[in-house]
Design a protein around this motif. Sequence first.
Motif, PDB file in Angstrom:
ATOM      1  N   THR A 172       0.822  -1.207   0.000  1.00  0.00           N
ATOM      2  CA  THR A 172       0.000   0.000   0.000  1.00  0.00           C
ATOM      3  C   THR A 172       0.861   1.264   0.000  1.00  0.00           C
ATOM      4  O   THR A 172       2.048   1.220   0.337  1.00  0.00           O
ATOM      5  CB  THR A 172      -0.919   0.043   1.233  1.00  0.00           C
ATOM      6  N   HIS A 173       0.219   2.404  -0.378  1.00  0.00           N
ATOM      7  CA  HIS A 173       0.898   3.690  -0.293  1.00  0.00           C
ATOM      8  C   HIS A 173       1.433   3.930   1.121  1.00  0.00           C
ATOM      9  O   HIS A 173       2.564   4.377   1.307  1.00  0.00           O
ATOM     10  CB  HIS A 173      -0.095   4.822  -0.625  1.00  0.00           C
ATOM     11  N   GLU A 174       0.580   3.647   2.091  1.00  0.00           N
ATOM     12  CA  GLU A 174       0.939   3.909   3.484  1.00  0.00           C
ATOM     13  C   GLU A 174       2.144   3.092   3.905  1.00  0.00           C
ATOM     14  O   GLU A 174       3.043   3.594   4.592  1.00  0.00           O
ATOM     15  CB  GLU A 174      -0.251   3.600   4.391  1.00  0.00           C
ATOM     16  N   PHE A 175       2.178   1.827   3.485  1.00  0.00           N
ATOM     17  CA  PHE A 175       3.294   0.964   3.850  1.00  0.00           C
ATOM     18  C   PHE A 175       4.591   1.484   3.241  1.00  0.00           C
ATOM     19  O   PHE A 175       5.616   1.602   3.929  1.00  0.00           O
ATOM     20  CB  PHE A 175       3.012  -0.465   3.378  1.00  0.00           C
ATOM     21  N   LEU A 176       4.572   1.790   1.951  1.00  0.00           N
ATOM     22  CA  LEU A 176       5.768   2.300   1.288  1.00  0.00           C
ATOM     23  C   LEU A 176       6.218   3.620   1.883  1.00  0.00           C
ATOM     24  O   LEU A 176       7.415   3.876   2.028  1.00  0.00           O
ATOM     25  CB  LEU A 176       5.501   2.477  -0.209  1.00  0.00           C
ATOM     26  N   SER A 177       5.267   4.461   2.243  1.00  0.00           N
ATOM     27  CA  SER A 177       5.584   5.738   2.860  1.00  0.00           C
ATOM     28  C   SER A 177       6.378   5.530   4.142  1.00  0.00           C
ATOM     29  O   SER A 177       7.369   6.219   4.404  1.00  0.00           O
ATOM     30  CB  SER A 177       4.298   6.518   3.142  1.00  0.00           C
ATOM     31  N   GLY A 178       5.937   4.568   4.945  1.00  0.00           N
ATOM     32  CA  GLY A 178       6.631   4.275   6.194  1.00  0.00           C
ATOM     33  C   GLY A 178       7.998   3.660   5.971  1.00  0.00           C
ATOM     34  O   GLY A 178       8.955   3.977   6.667  1.00  0.00           O
TER      35      GLY A 178
END
Length: 238
Positions: A172-178
């Motif tokens: 997910t976007h959120e996972f990659l962001s983290g």
Amino acid sequence: MDVITSASPSNRLLDSLPEDERLCFLADCETVDLEFGRMVAQPGESMTHALFPLDCLISLIATLESGGRLEVAMAGNEGMVGISLMLGAQKSSLQALAQGAGQVLCIPSSCFQDHLKRSPELEVVMKRYLNVLMSQISRSAVCAHFHGVEARLARWLLMTHDRTRGDEMHITHEFLSGMLGVRRAGVTKAAKALQSRGLIDYQRGRITVLERPGLDEASCNCYIADREIYARMREQVA
């Protein structure tokens, strides 16, 4: 780095041990299934087990009290989680998150430390891996400071691709962001740039590697440095 090569999952660190030492160690291990997103270690918490991935992928993440986080290393079947146990540290300094589902060999911390005391071969292998891990962590810190998001994303995708089966990754976007320590908008921009070059297919919650050589070119030289230090370790334990 061609990490996963056999149909029968195994851990390369343990495979490098003499057969009698390896079988002795495996006798005290339990095979555990890890689902995607499972937290296996938290900063400040006691490490009850050392983990040796077979066909899964675990991210090692530095966290801040403010909630910020950055992936500083990852472990597939070329590594393990809990290396600080060999230094006598009983608490984790990093968060460990299952980035890819699969199986790990799990051994109680005290049992792992007992094996280290009895097996000079295991101690040597773990020290060499500690050197690799320290290099990966320091390289990640430098990379996050000096290199652009697109190059860092290409590096991350290559490292993940090395340690997983198949070209498709559910992310997910959120996972990659983290993992990259950047805003979601930055991840989206970088992923679309790689997609426009035909290197990946980027859909909501899924990335597929289409052109591996192109990703190599798009990545910063940190990826090559990572591969080289792993290659040197493999030569030493061969």
